[in-house]
Write an enzyme that holds these catalytic residues in place. Structure first.
Site, short mmCIF file in Angstrom:
data_model
loop_
_atom_site.label_atom_id
_atom_site.label_comp_id
_atom_site.label_asym_id
_atom_site.label_seq_id
_atom_site.Cartn_x
_atom_site.Cartn_y
_atom_site.Cartn_z
N HIS A 124 -12.59 24.43 68.68
CA HIS A 124 -11.81 25.41 69.44
C HIS A 124 -10.36 24.98 69.57
O HIS A 124 -9.51 25.76 70.02
CB HIS A 124 -12.43 25.61 70.83
N ASP B 221 -18.77 40.27 54.56
CA ASP B 221 -19.72 40.49 53.46
C ASP B 221 -19.42 39.49 52.35
O ASP B 221 -18.37 39.56 51.70
CB ASP B 221 -19.59 41.93 52.95
#
Length: 429
Positions: free
Chosen positions: A148, A362
């Site tokens: 993070h 995708d």
């Protein structure tokens, strides 16, 4: 859930990072969030009935395309030197491949949130840790734990879309990141980390925290919108609704109403004037906060309070954060939260990953069937609500973490459950 580790590899960038880019400076806002990483799991069904060998080849495609992508996102293949910079030494990402002795549809039929950890590489020691879990049916879960210190939700989405673009050989989907965060919000020292840790320390509590998943369908959100007669966002409406009932559970548990504080993580890229690039790496985020210390505030009023708090973070506010008064503004903001949080109050932290495009990732074998957060159960945590859009795009999943006593009250509240479905199957969203 039987998960077997097949391999653990180090995937390095396909091209070495140039010498003049070897040191990547972090921005000061990278010190805001105390979480070590930003975990996410993306589930892909075997849409085209690929054979076992074809699925294994897909894993190889993931590795090869990751190597190419890390050459563009070179800080993700580096080593964190301190809280101010990353050594872009091309150490690479940790890539784990596992075999799951179950079918994906079996897991998704009634997902056990505690089992999601099986699909995440929590033992990885790199900045970027990825796990590809292959189910018996040929479906796949791709879990990521990336530091993070480098990424917020928007930057994570940018990385995933770029990786998917390389994997699917789609020139249209190729994304090159911007590394401007440290010039927008330079970091000279660690004062913000120290101040934010004190603030977060006032909000974390001892208890037995549990995570539950609730889904607000599009029709439920439409009904809530009609109730508050507002043009507020889906996120604002759902946040206010959860806040209302979370406050009510606390009141029922303790016998009296406490003052309440709510925060929402806001993406500064879309708030700045002109906008910061959506392709920017880093944590270009800030916290909007709102208080409620009045009795029996109605739902429409809570929606208004939340939306006004978020709207205050506008282009002018972002300029102040960047300007000479930025540090004093940040310190004052932390101090107010710390002083309020240190009293006997309720705090509820919201973060939204809606409209970040995770369902468009995708890799060449179809879009995800489910994008999930993780179970945050534990004995030392805070009230946390993570909002994620549903696959169809018009609903919201709320991953709610509360003390177990308050969660039991929330789950049994029939008014709440009228609008919030408890852990429905992602197969039917």
């Amino acid at each position: 859930m039987d998960v077997e580790i097949i391999s653990i590899e180090r995937i390095r960038p396909c091209y070495p990072t140039p010498n003049h880019l070897k040191s990547y400076k972090l921005c000061i806002l990278d010190q805001l969030i105390p979480a070590a990483n930003a975990p996410i799991v993306i589930f892909y069904p075997n849409h085209d009935a690929a054979t076992h060998f074809e699925v294994l080849e897909r894993v190889n495609v993931l590795k090869k395309s990751l190597s190419e992508t890390l050459s563009k996102f070179f800080p993700l293949a580096g080593t964190i030197k301190d809280d101010l910079s990353i050594d872009c030494d091309d150490q690479g990402a940790c890539f784990t491949t596992t075999k799951v002795k179950n079918n994906l549809s079996e897991f998704l039929e009634s997902p056990d949130l505690k089992l999601i950890a099986n699909f995440l590489p929590f033992n990885g020691s790199c900045v970027t840790n990825i796990q590809a879990s292959v189910f018996e049916c040929g479906g796949m879960a791709i879990g990521l734990c990336i530091s993070h210190r480098i990424l917020d939700g928007t930057a994570l989405s940018t990385f995933l879309k770029s990786w998917a673009g390389v994997a699917s050989s789609s020139d249209e989907k190729l994304i090159y990141p911007d590394f401007v965060a440290s010039s927008l919000f330079p970091a000279k020292d660690l004062w913000l980390k120290d101040a934010s840790m004190v603030m977060w320390g006032s909000l974390f509590k001892n208890g037995n925290f549990v995570t539950k998943r609730f889904v607000f369908y599009g029709s439920a959100i439409a009904s809530l919108r009609a109730m508050c007669m507002s043009n507020s966002t889906h996120v604002g409406i759902v946040s206010a609704f959860i806040w209302k009932y979370a406050m009510a559970t606390s009141e029922q548990r303790f016998g009296s109403k406490k003052p309440s504080l709510v925060s929402h993580i806001v993406n500064l890229r879309r708030r700045a004037t002109p906008n910061f690039s959506e392709k920017s790496l880093g944590n270009l985020i800030w916290m909007a906060t709102a208080k409620c210390d009045e009795e029996n505030l109605e739902f429409p009023r809570l929606v208004d309070i939340i939306m006004k708090s978020i709207s205050k973070i506008d282009g002018e506010y972002v300029k102040k954060l960047q300007g000479d008064e930025g540090s004093s503004l940040m310190k004052r903001h932390f101090k107010e939260i710390e002083e309020f949080g240190s009293k006997n109050v309720d705090y509820f932290g919201f973060t939204s990953w809606c409209k970040l495009g995770f369902y468009d990732v995708d890799f060449g074998w179809g879009k995800p069937i489910w994008v999930s957060s993780i179970d945050s159960s534990g004995t030392y945590f805070m009230n946390l609500i993570i909002l994620m859009e549903t696959r169809c795009g018009n609903g919201i999943e709320a991953w709610v973490t509360l003390d177990e006593q308050e969660m039991a009250i929330l789950e049994s509240d029939q008014e709440f459950r009228t609008f919030a479905a408890f852990n429905p199957s992602p197969l039917r969203l």
